[in-house]
Scaffold this motif. Structure first.
Motif, PDB file in Angstrom:
ATOM      1  N   ASP A 295      10.922   7.145 -16.747  1.00  0.00           N
ATOM      2  CA  ASP A 295       9.747   7.084 -15.885  1.00  0.00           C
ATOM      3  C   ASP A 295       9.322   5.649 -15.593  1.00  0.00           C
ATOM      4  OD1 ASP A 295       8.818   9.756 -15.242  1.00  0.00           O
ATOM      5  OD2 ASP A 295       8.500  10.026 -17.395  1.00  0.00           O
ATOM      6  N   LEU A 296       8.476   5.524 -14.571  1.00  0.00           N
ATOM      7  CA  LEU A 296       7.767   4.274 -14.327  1.00  0.00           C
ATOM      8  C   LEU A 296       6.865   3.937 -15.509  1.00  0.00           C
ATOM      9  CD1 LEU A 296       6.496   4.999 -10.706  1.00  0.00           C
ATOM     10  CD2 LEU A 296       8.323   3.413 -11.286  1.00  0.00           C
ATOM     11  N   ASP A 297       6.419   2.696 -15.545  1.00  0.00           N
ATOM     12  CA  ASP A 297       5.474   2.298 -16.587  1.00  0.00           C
ATOM     13  C   ASP A 297       4.038   2.732 -16.276  1.00  0.00           C
ATOM     14  OD1 ASP A 297       7.570   1.203 -17.905  1.00  0.00           O
ATOM     15  OD2 ASP A 297       6.712  -0.785 -18.132  1.00  0.00           O
ATOM     16  N   PHE A 298       3.821   3.277 -15.067  1.00  0.00           N
ATOM     17  CA  PHE A 298       2.559   3.912 -14.687  1.00  0.00           C
ATOM     18  C   PHE A 298       1.374   2.957 -14.560  1.00  0.00           C
ATOM     19  CE2 PHE A 298       4.708   7.722 -16.636  1.00  0.00           C
ATOM     20  CZ  PHE A 298       5.039   8.275 -15.412  1.00  0.00           C
ATOM     21  N   TYR A 299       1.642   1.706 -14.248  1.00  0.00           N
ATOM     22  CA  TYR A 299       0.555   0.801 -13.851  1.00  0.00           C
ATOM     23  C   TYR A 299       1.134  -0.177 -12.843  1.00  0.00           C
ATOM     24  CZ  TYR A 299       2.769  -2.371 -17.232  1.00  0.00           C
ATOM     25  OH  TYR A 299       3.667  -3.143 -17.916  1.00  0.00           O
ATOM     26  N   ALA A 300       0.303  -0.613 -11.913  1.00  0.00           N
ATOM     27  CA  ALA A 300       0.774  -1.513 -10.870  1.00  0.00           C
ATOM     28  C   ALA A 300       1.079  -2.889 -11.459  1.00  0.00           C
ATOM     29  CB  ALA A 300      -0.278  -1.632  -9.764  1.00  0.00           C
ATOM     30  N   SER A 301       2.219  -3.460 -11.056  1.00  0.00           N
ATOM     31  CA  SER A 301       2.621  -4.755 -11.601  1.00  0.00           C
ATOM     32  C   SER A 301       3.704  -5.364 -10.735  1.00  0.00           C
ATOM     33  CB  SER A 301       3.146  -4.582 -13.032  1.00  0.00           C
ATOM     34  OG  SER A 301       3.657  -5.811 -13.543  1.00  0.00           O
ATOM     35  N   TYR A 302       3.752  -6.695 -10.731  1.00  0.00           N
ATOM     36  CA  TYR A 302       4.845  -7.413 -10.089  1.00  0.00           C
ATOM     37  C   TYR A 302       5.767  -8.067 -11.130  1.00  0.00           C
ATOM     38  CZ  TYR A 302       2.441  -6.934  -5.608  1.00  0.00           C
ATOM     39  OH  TYR A 302       1.857  -6.436  -4.477  1.00  0.00           O
ATOM     40  N   ALA A 303       5.611  -7.718 -12.389  1.00  0.00           N
ATOM     41  CA  ALA A 303       6.426  -8.300 -13.450  1.00  0.00           C
ATOM     42  C   ALA A 303       7.744  -7.540 -13.567  1.00  0.00           C
ATOM     43  CB  ALA A 303       5.684  -8.261 -14.780  1.00  0.00           C
ATOM     44  N   ALA A 304       8.850  -8.248 -13.601  1.00  0.00           N
ATOM     45  CA  ALA A 304      10.167  -7.614 -13.714  1.00  0.00           C
ATOM     46  C   ALA A 304      10.511  -7.374 -15.184  1.00  0.00           C
ATOM     47  CB  ALA A 304      11.227  -8.480 -13.049  1.00  0.00           C
ATOM     48  N   ARG A 305       9.578  -6.768 -15.883  1.00  0.00           N
ATOM     49  CA  ARG A 305       9.774  -6.405 -17.284  1.00  0.00           C
ATOM     50  C   ARG A 305       8.844  -5.228 -17.552  1.00  0.00           C
ATOM     51  NH1 ARG A 305       6.708 -11.013 -17.026  1.00  0.00           N
ATOM     52  NH2 ARG A 305       4.632 -10.887 -17.935  1.00  0.00           N
ATOM     53  N   GLY A 306       9.051  -4.554 -18.673  1.00  0.00           N
ATOM     54  CA  GLY A 306       8.259  -3.370 -18.935  1.00  0.00           C
ATOM     55  C   GLY A 306       7.519  -3.437 -20.251  1.00  0.00           C
ATOM     56  N   ASN A 307       6.925  -2.284 -20.640  1.00  0.00           N
ATOM     57  CA  ASN A 307       6.144  -2.255 -21.873  1.00  0.00           C
ATOM     58  C   ASN A 307       6.841  -1.415 -22.944  1.00  0.00           C
ATOM     59  OD1 ASN A 307       5.606   0.465 -21.315  1.00  0.00           O
ATOM     60  ND2 ASN A 307       3.646   0.018 -20.351  1.00  0.00           N
ATOM     61  N   LEU A 308       6.453  -1.622 -24.183  1.00  0.00           N
ATOM     62  CA  LEU A 308       7.094  -0.949 -25.313  1.00  0.00           C
ATOM     63  C   LEU A 308       6.814   0.556 -25.371  1.00  0.00           C
ATOM     64  CD1 LEU A 308       6.641  -3.671 -28.063  1.00  0.00           C
ATOM     65  CD2 LEU A 308       8.777  -2.945 -26.988  1.00  0.00           C
ATOM     66  N   PRO A 309       5.594   1.033 -25.043  1.00  0.00           N
ATOM     67  CA  PRO A 309       5.383   2.486 -25.078  1.00  0.00           C
ATOM     68  C   PRO A 309       6.338   3.258 -24.173  1.00  0.00           C
ATOM     69  CG  PRO A 309       3.274   1.362 -25.027  1.00  0.00           C
ATOM     70  CD  PRO A 309       4.323   0.309 -24.823  1.00  0.00           C
ATOM     71  N   MET A 310       6.641   2.730 -22.975  1.00  0.00           N
ATOM     72  CA  MET A 310       7.572   3.439 -22.101  1.00  0.00           C
ATOM     73  C   MET A 310       9.000   3.362 -22.647  1.00  0.00           C
ATOM     74  SD  MET A 310       8.032   5.454 -19.689  1.00  0.00           S
ATOM     75  CE  MET A 310       6.331   5.519 -19.157  1.00  0.00           C
ATOM     76  N   GLN A 311       9.344   2.257 -23.289  1.00  0.00           N
ATOM     77  CA  GLN A 311      10.660   2.189 -23.929  1.00  0.00           C
ATOM     78  C   GLN A 311      10.790   3.277 -24.989  1.00  0.00           C
ATOM     79  OE1 GLN A 311      11.519  -1.746 -25.353  1.00  0.00           O
ATOM     80  NE2 GLN A 311      11.056  -2.738 -23.406  1.00  0.00           N
ATOM     81  N   GLU A 312       9.739   3.454 -25.772  1.00  0.00           N
ATOM     82  CA  GLU A 312       9.752   4.502 -26.800  1.00  0.00           C
ATOM     83  C   GLU A 312       9.864   5.885 -26.160  1.00  0.00           C
ATOM     84  OE1 GLU A 312       7.133   5.860 -30.726  1.00  0.00           O
ATOM     85  OE2 GLU A 312       6.242   4.597 -29.179  1.00  0.00           O
TER      86      GLU A 312
END
Length: 417
Positions: A295-312
């Motif tokens: 899935d998407l990380d579910f928040y608007a962003s222009y950063a080409a990296r993601g967050n740990l909760p979505m990785q989990e």
């Protein structure tokens, strides 16, 4: 410079000293007939088809970084045409046909592998929905086969078929789908466009769009002003920012989508498999790494990296579907900036400003759409009328409400597509 087996053999025997650069590195001219903003897969394919199909070669592709450095090099490489709604169905069918002839057309190995795509279903309702989708695909002229649980087990015996929470009720098999090498696709289109006279200008960031009397007259860049009577915007997750330079506000939100790859393993997954209850998809690369995402990380962003909760979350889906990969080591993850539209379907249309054209809103579908998008966008720019397979990708559907293409039935929220 053409490629052939004989040429590769000869270069290998002579120290590979005969290869030449695949494309030129020209300085920007003061004026072009057409400027394409964005040197990703869609932009390069647009330039290629402008030259090949319409004979328009006084064209420049402007890329703020290096060619293929955006989403076309940051995806899970899946190619498919398993859409069910009118508008999407015709377009992706057309795009898949272009994929199948791409290597011959470009004289470049894009490593197209039609290994098949298997969408798993986990409830009666989901199986019925796949039956409807499969019939729509076959009516469009594409392949689709509804598999029983036993047929699924025969194809992918390593799945967890004893999962009480997410039982496998069957699957939809799309045999012509598969994967391709993402950066090779960008290089092939860049090479083909350059050979036909298109200028590919790297490290040239567009900082402004010049509009006079309701008509576009050119762009401002980090390398000076460049005039043009037609400008195409095809910049994926930066669509809203670039369109804003012309005073437009697009119905686009930019969200991060992560992808992952493991260490190289012996061949174990020989198709693309998707988990219907966790938005998880996986395939194995030619180098042996398992390539997967969710899935998407579910928040608007222009950063080409993601967050740990979505990785989990993605890892949990992977283990739920196929526990066998639990000991595989993840080498790296990355993020692409998705241009999410309110109905999950793209926009290929005029902007309302004379000479300014839009290509955006690809959501998850950007890579598999590359050839079809380039072909249809080139047709629109060259002839000022929509290409038939993309005729329903209109911008005004979001103001009129007519012709919306909500493929997933999840409503008008960008982050749910």
């Amino acid at each position: 410079m053409r490629f052939s087996g004989l040429r590769v053999l000869a270069e290998g025997l002579t120290g590979n000293r005969g290869w030449r650069p695949h494309w030129r590195d020209p300085a920007p001219k003061a004026e072009y007939d057409i400027i394409i903003i964005g040197g990703g897969g869609h932009g390069l394919a647009t330039a290629f088809y402008l030259a090949k199909e319409h004979g328009l070669t006084n064209v420049a592709v402007l890329e703020k970084g290096y060619l293929g450095g955006g989403n076309v090099g940051r995806n899970t490489t899946i190619v498919r045409a398993n859409y069910g709604l009118p508008g999407n169905s015709e377009f992706y069918s057309h795009s898949l046909k272009l994929w199948e002839g791409m290597e011959q057309e470009l004289n470049f190995n894009t490593m197209m592998s039609q290994r098949g795509v298997l969408n798993l279903c986990h409830s009666d309702g989901q199986r019925d929905a796949f039956a409807r989708r499969g019939n729509a695909m076959r009516n469009q002229g594409d392949d689709a086969q509804l598999l029983t649980p036993e047929q699924v087990r025969e194809k992918v015996p390593y799945l967890d078929f004893n999962n009480g929470r997410f039982p496998i009720y069957g699957g939809l098999w799309h045999g012509r789908g598969g994967t391709a090498r993402h950066d090779a696709v960008a290089w092939g289109y860049a090479r083909g466009a350059d050979q036909r006279g298109v200028d590919l200008i790297q490290n040239c960031e567009v900082t402004g769009i010049d509009v006079e009397g309701g008509r576009v007259t050119g762009v401002q860049t980090s390398r000076g002003a460049i005039r043009a009577s037609k400008v195409g915007i095809v910049v994926a997750g930066r669509s809203g920012q670039v369109a804003g330079m012309a005073g437009m506000r697009l119905p686009i939100e930019s969200h991060v989508l992560q992808a992952f790859v493991t260490e190289g393993l012996k061949p174990c997954i020989d198709q693309v498999v998707t988990f219907g209850m966790g938005h998880f998809y996986i395939s194995q690369s030619d180098k042996g790494g398992l390539v997967f995402g969710g899935d998407l990380d579910f928040y608007a962003s222009y950063a080409a990296r993601g967050n740990l909760p979505m990785q989990e979350h993605v890892m949990e889906a992977a283990m739920t579907l196929m526990p066998m990969i639990g000991k595989a080591r993840v080498l790296r993850s990355w993020g692409g900036i998705m241009d999410m539209s309110p109905d999950g379907s793209p926009i290929i249309d005029k902007s309302g400003i004379e000479g300014l054209y839009l290509n955006c809103g690809w959501c998850y579908g950007g890579f598999k759409a590359v050839p079809g998008s380039g072909f249809s966008f080139a047709h629109l720019i060259a002839r000022d009328r929509p290409h038939e397979p993309a005729a329903q990708f209109r911008l005004d559907r979001f103001t009129t409400g007519r012709g919306l293409m909500d493929e997933e039935g999840t409503g008008a929220q960008h982050n749910l597509h």
